[in-house]
Design a protein around this motif. Structure first.
Motif, PDB file in Angstrom:
ATOM      1  N   SER A 385       0.834  -1.198   0.000  1.00 47.54           N
ATOM      2  CA  SER A 385       0.000   0.000   0.000  1.00 47.54           C
ATOM      3  C   SER A 385       0.867   1.245   0.000  1.00 47.54           C
ATOM      4  O   SER A 385       2.041   1.224   0.358  1.00 47.54           O
ATOM      5  N   GLY A 386       0.250   2.358  -0.422  1.00 42.58           N
ATOM      6  CA  GLY A 386       0.971   3.619  -0.401  1.00 42.58           C
ATOM      7  C   GLY A 386       1.377   4.025   0.997  1.00 42.58           C
ATOM      8  O   GLY A 386       2.428   4.639   1.198  1.00 42.58           O
ATOM      9  N   LEU A 387       0.556   3.659   1.975  1.00 42.89           N
ATOM     10  CA  LEU A 387       0.884   4.005   3.367  1.00 42.89           C
ATOM     11  C   LEU A 387       2.128   3.261   3.839  1.00 42.89           C
ATOM     12  O   LEU A 387       2.904   3.790   4.642  1.00 42.89           O
ATOM     13  N   SER A 388       2.328   2.048   3.356  1.00 45.39           N
ATOM     14  CA  SER A 388       3.543   1.316   3.708  1.00 45.39           C
ATOM     15  C   SER A 388       4.776   2.027   3.158  1.00 45.39           C
ATOM     16  O   SER A 388       5.824   2.086   3.811  1.00 45.39           O
ATOM     17  N   GLY A 389       4.643   2.577   1.950  1.00 46.72           N
ATOM     18  CA  GLY A 389       5.745   3.339   1.381  1.00 46.72           C
ATOM     19  C   GLY A 389       6.068   4.579   2.196  1.00 46.72           C
ATOM     20  O   GLY A 389       7.238   4.919   2.399  1.00 46.72           O
ATOM     21  N   ILE A 390       5.024   5.244   2.688  1.00 46.73           N
ATOM     22  CA  ILE A 390       5.236   6.415   3.547  1.00 46.73           C
ATOM     23  C   ILE A 390       5.945   5.999   4.830  1.00 46.73           C
ATOM     24  O   ILE A 390       6.873   6.674   5.294  1.00 46.73           O
ATOM     25  N   GLU A 391       5.512   4.880   5.407  1.00 42.38           N
ATOM     26  CA  GLU A 391       6.114   4.402   6.649  1.00 42.38           C
ATOM     27  C   GLU A 391       7.598   4.106   6.450  1.00 42.38           C
ATOM     28  O   GLU A 391       8.429   4.450   7.300  1.00 42.38           O
ATOM     29  N   ARG A 392       7.955   3.496   5.326  1.00 38.22           N
ATOM     30  CA  ARG A 392       9.367   3.216   5.052  1.00 38.22           C
ATOM     31  C   ARG A 392      10.158   4.500   4.849  1.00 38.22           C
ATOM     32  O   ARG A 392      11.292   4.625   5.312  1.00 38.22           O
ATOM     33  N   ARG A 393       9.561   5.456   4.162  1.00 35.81           N
ATOM     34  CA  ARG A 393      10.253   6.723   3.922  1.00 35.81           C
ATOM     35  C   ARG A 393      10.532   7.447   5.238  1.00 35.81           C
ATOM     36  O   ARG A 393      11.623   7.977   5.466  1.00 35.81           O
ATOM     37  N   LEU A 394       9.540   7.466   6.133  1.00 37.24           N
ATOM     38  CA  LEU A 394       9.726   8.134   7.422  1.00 37.24           C
ATOM     39  C   LEU A 394      10.691   7.370   8.312  1.00 37.24           C
ATOM     40  O   LEU A 394      11.428   7.968   9.097  1.00 37.24           O
ATOM     41  N   GLY A 395      10.658   6.031   8.203  1.00 40.81           N
ATOM     42  CA  GLY A 395      11.530   5.208   9.037  1.00 40.81           C
ATOM     43  C   GLY A 395      12.997   5.496   8.823  1.00 40.81           C
ATOM     44  O   GLY A 395      13.818   5.314   9.734  1.00 40.81           O
ATOM     45  N   THR A 396      13.370   5.968   7.630  1.00 39.94           N
ATOM     46  CA  THR A 396      14.765   6.310   7.359  1.00 39.94           C
ATOM     47  C   THR A 396      15.249   7.403   8.294  1.00 39.94           C
ATOM     48  O   THR A 396      16.434   7.480   8.630  1.00 39.94           O
ATOM     49  N   PHE A 397      14.332   8.261   8.747  1.00 40.51           N
ATOM     50  CA  PHE A 397      14.679   9.367   9.638  1.00 40.51           C
ATOM     51  C   PHE A 397      14.183   9.122  11.062  1.00 40.51           C
ATOM     52  O   PHE A 397      14.003  10.064  11.833  1.00 40.51           O
ATOM     53  N   ASP A 398      13.933   7.848  11.387  1.00 40.75           N
ATOM     54  CA  ASP A 398      13.437   7.471  12.703  1.00 40.75           C
ATOM     55  C   ASP A 398      12.050   8.061  12.967  1.00 40.75           C
ATOM     56  O   ASP A 398      11.680   8.321  14.108  1.00 40.75           O
ATOM     57  N   GLY A 399      11.313   8.282  11.880  1.00 43.15           N
ATOM     58  CA  GLY A 399       9.960   8.808  12.014  1.00 43.15           C
ATOM     59  C   GLY A 399       8.940   7.696  12.125  1.00 43.15           C
ATOM     60  O   GLY A 399       9.238   6.520  11.903  1.00 43.15           O
ATOM     61  N   VAL A 400       7.711   8.065  12.479  1.00 47.13           N
ATOM     62  CA  VAL A 400       6.644   7.079  12.671  1.00 47.13           C
ATOM     63  C   VAL A 400       5.387   7.536  11.923  1.00 47.13           C
ATOM     64  O   VAL A 400       5.193   8.722  11.650  1.00 47.13           O
ATOM     65  N   LEU A 401       4.551   6.559  11.614  1.00 49.06           N
ATOM     66  CA  LEU A 401       3.276   6.801  10.941  1.00 49.06           C
ATOM     67  C   LEU A 401       2.167   6.142  11.744  1.00 49.06           C
ATOM     68  O   LEU A 401       2.301   5.002  12.184  1.00 49.06           O
ATOM     69  N   ALA A 402       1.069   6.857  11.948  1.00 51.83           N
ATOM     70  CA  ALA A 402      -0.106   6.299  12.626  1.00 51.83           C
ATOM     71  C   ALA A 402      -1.327   6.601  11.774  1.00 51.83           C
ATOM     72  O   ALA A 402      -1.460   7.708  11.229  1.00 51.83           O
ATOM     73  N   VAL A 403      -2.215   5.619  11.658  1.00 45.59           N
ATOM     74  CA  VAL A 403      -3.399   5.766  10.816  1.00 45.59           C
ATOM     75  C   VAL A 403      -4.643   5.437  11.639  1.00 45.59           C
ATOM     76  O   VAL A 403      -4.718   4.377  12.273  1.00 45.59           O
ATOM     77  N   SER A 404      -5.593   6.356  11.650  1.00 44.99           N
ATOM     78  CA  SER A 404      -6.900   6.117  12.258  1.00 44.99           C
ATOM     79  C   SER A 404      -7.942   6.256  11.150  1.00 44.99           C
ATOM     80  O   SER A 404      -8.141   7.354  10.610  1.00 44.99           O
ATOM     81  N   SER A 405      -8.580   5.136  10.794  1.00 45.13           N
ATOM     82  CA  SER A 405      -9.490   5.164   9.650  1.00 45.13           C
ATOM     83  C   SER A 405     -10.629   4.168   9.833  1.00 45.13           C
ATOM     84  O   SER A 405     -10.676   3.116   9.186  1.00 45.13           O
ATOM     85  N   PRO A 406     -11.565   4.469  10.734  1.00 44.58           N
ATOM     86  CA  PRO A 406     -12.705   3.555  10.910  1.00 44.58           C
ATOM     87  C   PRO A 406     -13.573   3.538   9.657  1.00 44.58           C
ATOM     88  O   PRO A 406     -13.564   4.484   8.853  1.00 44.58           O
ATOM     89  N   ALA A 407     -14.324   2.453   9.495  1.00 45.14           N
ATOM     90  CA  ALA A 407     -15.232   2.336   8.352  1.00 45.14           C
ATOM     91  C   ALA A 407     -16.239   3.480   8.387  1.00 45.14           C
ATOM     92  O   ALA A 407     -16.845   3.755   9.417  1.00 45.14           O
ATOM     93  N   GLY A 408     -16.394   4.157   7.283  1.00 42.51           N
ATOM     94  CA  GLY A 408     -17.284   5.304   7.217  1.00 42.51           C
ATOM     95  C   GLY A 408     -16.574   6.621   7.448  1.00 42.51           C
ATOM     96  O   GLY A 408     -17.170   7.684   7.294  1.00 42.51           O
ATOM     97  N   GLY A 409     -15.276   6.534   7.859  1.00 37.81           N
ATOM     98  CA  GLY A 409     -14.468   7.741   8.046  1.00 37.81           C
ATOM     99  C   GLY A 409     -14.717   8.415   9.374  1.00 37.81           C
ATOM    100  O   GLY A 409     -15.515   7.934  10.191  1.00 37.81           O
ATOM    101  N   PRO A 410     -14.027   9.501   9.653  1.00 38.63           N
ATOM    102  CA  PRO A 410     -12.988  10.104   8.808  1.00 38.63           C
ATOM    103  C   PRO A 410     -11.663   9.354   8.934  1.00 38.63           C
ATOM    104  O   PRO A 410     -11.512   8.502   9.811  1.00 38.63           O
TER     105      PRO A 410
END
Length: 422
Positions: A385-410
């Motif tokens: 997924s595109g989000l996995s790519g973002i997570e890898r990109r941020l991980g290079t700089f010791d960054g983190v990604l968090a996603v909150s996305s229940p069905a129906g949004g937001p």
């Protein structure tokens, strides 16, 4: 009066949350602790091999929910230290045994169980105090209003005040007012203390955190090398198939023009126009390629304006809020820019959103970025997924990604990169 009302609402909210934690949180912690102990004990009988992964997964979800409340209710950040399962985990009974073994070998599992014990005792007491300081004064008011008459023959103790007359009812009211004012000041710190205690148990030790960070940096370093190699191949391919091909064609046209300029000036003029058009297209492609490597607006005006420029090109209504008192280092800005770009692209493609909100700010040594949309939700960080790519990109700089996305949004995608601004 404004100061009082400004304190009352947050204190009442903290009290309500403390009451919720002391009731629902306590029930969940007791239930999960008992089930976990029984399940681990039954491993020797064979039954626990099948129940332990399920129970410990529920414990982790309970702990992660408390982590979420800690950061959203009291801004207390508790790291998630769980070891990932290997990708080649087997299925069947052998896989259950292997999964159980991995869970029990993970130090975070035992910290979770220790936290359940703490949450059932000290954690609940602190949460109850946060609620009681705001709720208990109501009883003093009711006693002073006339409830004391029920206890005329047998004094009712409100705190340290024996209530059996109107005078002692007023004394109970006075004590309630004191407790209420104490609650105005103490409810929020007590709620925060509840989460600080949880962090003290759930967070890994310094050595464990350092080991995890080294392991993660090693993994992201390999991913960064692979990403850089892939990016170089993309640039080479774009140059070969795009601008280079146009420039070669333009060179051939110029050779033909040179031969025709005296024999057929009209035809030479037409080919000059074609060569001019090819050079313009090649220049456009080169500019697009450069923009894909490092956008000029990012280099010249910084991350905030670069993200605003991104948002202006979106086919969806967007709102960008930027609070950056300075600029991060160029590699960090570039990583953040392309991470936001990828997040916005995913939103436009998959969310079906009508509006997107982007927020960028820097606090406590962290560059924090959130991309929120009002779409259909259901976004997950998964393989490919595109989000996995973002997570890898941020991980290079010791960054983190968090996603909150229940069905129906937001959907809210939150990114954090440790950095300092200049």
């Amino acid at each position: 009066m404004k100061v009082f009302s400004g304190q009352l609402r947050p204190a009442a909210l903290a009290a309500g949350r403390g009451l919720f934690l002391s009731v629902a949180g306590l029930a969940a912690s007791i239930t999960l602790f008992v089930l976990a102990v029984l399940s681990i004990s039954f491993i020797v009988l064979g039954i626990g091999v099948f129940t332990t992964p399920v129970v410990l997964e529920a414990v982790r979800k309970h702990a992660n929910q408390r982590r979420l409340w800690a950061v959203t209710w009291s801004d207390v950040r508790i790291p998630v230290p769980y070891r990932p399962f290997p990708k080649d985990l087997r299925s069947g009974v052998t896989g259950q045994v292997e999964q159980t073994s991995l869970l029990l070998k993970d130090p975070a599992t035992w910290r979770d169980l220790l936290w359940l014990l703490m949450d059932m005792t000290v954690g609940t007491v602190v949460a109850v105090l946060a609620a009681a300081l705001m709720v208990y004064p109501v009883e003093g008011l009711v006693l002073a209003a006339g409830l004391w008459r029920v206890f005329r023959d047998d004094p009712y103790w409100y705190g340290f005040v024996p209530v059996d007359s109107q005078a002692t009812g007023f004394a109970a009211l006075a004590l309630g007012i004191v407790l209420f004012h104490a609650g105005l000041w103490a409810s929020r710190p007590l709620l925060r203390l509840h989460f600080v205690l949880a962090r003290a148990v759930l967070a890994p030790t310094q050595d464990q955190e350092l080991a995890q960070r080294i392991e993660r940096l090693t993994e992201t370093r390999h991913e960064a090398v692979d990403t850089a190699a892939s990016e170089l191949r993309r640039i080479e391919r774009d140059l070969h198939d795009g601008a280079q091909a146009r420039l070669v064609a333009m060179g051939m046209n110029l050779g033909t023009i040179e031969a025709l300029i005296e024999k057929d000036p009209a035809q030479a003029k037409k080919m000059l126009a074609m060569a001019r058009e090819s050079s313009a297209e090649a220049l456009t492609e080169l500019r697009d390629l450069v923009r894909g490597i490092h956008p000029p607006v990012l280099a010249e005006r910084g991350l905030g304006d670069a993200v605003r420029a991104l948002a202006l090109r979106l086919p969806v209504a967007s709102e960008v809020t930027v609070e950056l008192p300075g600029r991060a280092e160029a590699p960090v800005e570039s990583a953040a820019y392309f991470a936001v770009s990828e997040a916005l692209t995913n939103t436009v493609k998959h969310a079906g959103a009508e509006r997107i909100y982007v927020d960028l700010h820097h606090a406590e040594g962290m560059l924090r970025i959130s991309v929120t949309d009002d779409g259909k939700g259901g976004a997950v960080v998964g393989s490919g997924s595109g989000l996995s790519g973002i997570e890898r990109r941020l991980g290079t700089f010791d960054g983190v990604l968090a996603v909150s996305s229940p069905a129906g949004g937001p959907t809210m995608v939150t990114m954090e990169i440790p950095c300092e601004l200049s």
